[in-house]
Design an enzyme around this catalytic site. Structure first.
Site, PDB file in Angstrom:
ATOM      1  N   ALA A   2       0.855  -1.197   0.000  1.00  0.00           N
ATOM      2  CA  ALA A   2       0.000   0.000   0.000  1.00  0.00           C
ATOM      3  C   ALA A   2       0.882   1.236   0.000  1.00  0.00           C
ATOM      4  O   ALA A   2       2.092   1.159   0.218  1.00  0.00           O
ATOM      5  CB  ALA A   2      -0.903   0.001   1.225  1.00  0.00           C
ATOM      6  N   LYS A   3       0.224   2.337  -0.265  1.00  0.00           N
ATOM      7  CA  LYS A   3       0.901   3.636  -0.351  1.00  0.00           C
ATOM      8  C   LYS A   3       1.821   3.897   0.851  1.00  0.00           C
ATOM      9  O   LYS A   3       2.924   4.415   0.707  1.00  0.00           O
ATOM     10  CB  LYS A   3      -0.200   4.712  -0.413  1.00  0.00           C
ATOM     11  CG  LYS A   3       0.271   6.065  -0.855  1.00  0.00           C
ATOM     12  CD  LYS A   3       0.379   6.164  -2.369  1.00  0.00           C
ATOM     13  CE  LYS A   3       1.322   7.286  -2.742  1.00  0.00           C
ATOM     14  NZ  LYS A   3       1.992   7.063  -4.026  1.00  0.00           N
ATOM     15  N   ARG A   4       1.340   3.515   2.035  1.00  0.00           N
ATOM     16  CA  ARG A   4       2.132   3.851   3.233  1.00  0.00           C
ATOM     17  C   ARG A   4       3.485   3.133   3.255  1.00  0.00           C
ATOM     18  O   ARG A   4       4.374   3.482   4.029  1.00  0.00           O
ATOM     19  CB  ARG A   4       1.341   3.536   4.509  1.00  0.00           C
ATOM     20  CG  ARG A   4       1.091   2.079   4.714  1.00  0.00           C
ATOM     21  CD  ARG A   4       0.471   1.759   6.077  1.00  0.00           C
ATOM     22  NE  ARG A   4       0.385   0.327   6.231  1.00  0.00           N
ATOM     23  CZ  ARG A   4      -0.468  -0.444   5.592  1.00  0.00           C
ATOM     24  NH1 ARG A   4      -1.350   0.095   4.783  1.00  0.00           N
ATOM     25  NH2 ARG A   4      -0.466  -1.746   5.766  1.00  0.00           N
ATOM     26  N   HIS A   5       3.646   2.113   2.403  1.00  0.00           N
ATOM     27  CA  HIS A   5       4.930   1.414   2.370  1.00  0.00           C
ATOM     28  C   HIS A   5       5.991   2.176   1.586  1.00  0.00           C
ATOM     29  O   HIS A   5       7.140   1.747   1.538  1.00  0.00           O
ATOM     30  CB  HIS A   5       4.768   0.014   1.755  1.00  0.00           C
ATOM     31  CG  HIS A   5       3.963  -0.897   2.615  1.00  0.00           C
ATOM     32  ND1 HIS A   5       2.877  -1.595   2.157  1.00  0.00           N
ATOM     33  CD2 HIS A   5       4.074  -1.209   3.929  1.00  0.00           C
ATOM     34  CE1 HIS A   5       2.367  -2.320   3.147  1.00  0.00           C
ATOM     35  NE2 HIS A   5       3.073  -2.100   4.225  1.00  0.00           N
ATOM     36  N   GLY A   6       5.575   3.286   0.916  1.00  0.00           N
ATOM     37  CA  GLY A   6       6.567   4.077   0.187  1.00  0.00           C
ATOM     38  C   GLY A   6       6.230   4.140  -1.291  1.00  0.00           C
ATOM     39  O   GLY A   6       5.059   4.195  -1.671  1.00  0.00           O
TER      40      GLY A   6
END
Ligand code: GLU
Length: 309
Positions: free
Chosen positions: A244-248
């Site tokens: 997901a986006k929060r992983h970078g």
């Protein structure tokens, strides 16, 4: 020219930007159909007017095209096809297989959490509205409740041989065919559209493998042939959760901003799919790709470590 061997497809929901996991599944689907001279279609699963948008759809198509993945036929949008979905529901209704369900999400959650000991899978609809009398239905409608439509099932089991996962088996529950806002449900629409588009090979993320027995059941009830299935293990972030986006940096634009070319992304994805010295074009990758070498476990990716350069 060879006969068209298979028709595959990629069917994203245009609710956001495709990330590497989505693009990787699209690439697998493209390689297995084009690798044998088949057709590959894109269908936008934009059933939900709240979350889906034309802007997301356009951006998704652009990112697919940058990797060389272009639909062989005009892209179909499910939101244009509600009549076809409702025709299928009408057929099921004529067979006595549809009933209105007035339950709220919360009521379903509470009832499903209570032990029912009847062998239904976790979270399965417990059947609250199955046997409502006419009077009970009227009472609920008077109270302003608008029903969803559910399929009447009898705990049927379905089994299929997945080209990646092997034998998969599951029990079918009383799934929703049409939501209370009138929108056809995914499980119904996917079966109808795959059939009407002539799709005979479904490649998608393995998070959907547990829904496939439902699809097999609907295909049987509607007299449609079963496609073959290949469920591709997902891409997970460093914390073991779905990428997901929060992983970078996980989208094509993120990677471009870091200096990756689109060909390098194809190469990266190709390597993750078990192709040694993976080439930088989908066309060349299709010639070398084999489902037999596709890793059977999730691809663990740490964007901060694996995608920096
Ligand atoms: N639209 C679904 C998704 O984006 C995929 C449906 C399918 O491939 O059957 O998760």
């Amino acid at each position: 020219m060879d006969d068209v061997a298979v028709t595959g497809r990629f069917a994203p929901s245009p609710t956001g930007v495709l990330h590497l996991g989505n693009l990787r599944t699209a690439l697998v689907s493209w390689c297995v159909s084009h690798g044998v001279g088949g057709r590959w279609l894109v269908r936008m699963e934009d059933l939900d007017p709240v979350t889906a948008s034309r802007e997301h759809a356009a951006r998704q198509l652009d990112h697919l095209a940058r990797l060389g993945l272009v639909s062989d036929e005009p892209v179909v949008r499910q939101s244009d096809r509600f009549d076809l979905h409702r025709d299928a529901i009408a057929r099921l209704r004529r067979d006595g297989l549809v009933y209105p369900c007035y339950c709220t999400r919360r009521e379903i959650r509470d009832a499903a959490a209570a032990p029912h000991g009847d062998g239904l899978p976790d979270g399965a609809y417990p059947g609250t509205c199955r046997e409502l009398t006419r009077a009970e239905r009227i009472e609920r409608e008077r109270a302003g409740r608008v029903p969803a439509l559910r399929l009447r099932t009898e705990g049927e089991r379905h089994r299929f041989d997945d080209l990646v996962l092997g034998t998969v088996e599951g029990v079918v529950d009383d799934l929703v065919l049409q939501r209370s806002d009138g929108v056809p449900a995914y499980n119904l629409a996917v079966v109808v559209d795959d059939h009407l588009q002539g799709v005979d090979q479904v490649v998608r993320g393995d998070d959907l493998a547990s829904s496939t027995p439902r699809h097999l059941h609907l295909q049987r009830l509607l007299g449609m042939p079963h496609p073959t299935y290949a469920h591709v293990p997902l891409v997970l972030g460093p914390d073991g959760n779905r990428l997901a986006k929060r992983h970078g940096a996980v989208t094509l634009d993120d990677l471009s901003a870091r200096g990756w070319t689109d060909a390098e992304v194809v190469r990266l994805l190709g390597r993750s799919l078990g192709v040694d010295d993976a080439p930088g074009s989908a066309e060349a990758l299709a010639a070398r790709f084999s489902l037999a070498r596709l890793p059977r476990t999730a691809w663990r990716l740490d964007p901060g470590r694996d995608l920096t350069r």
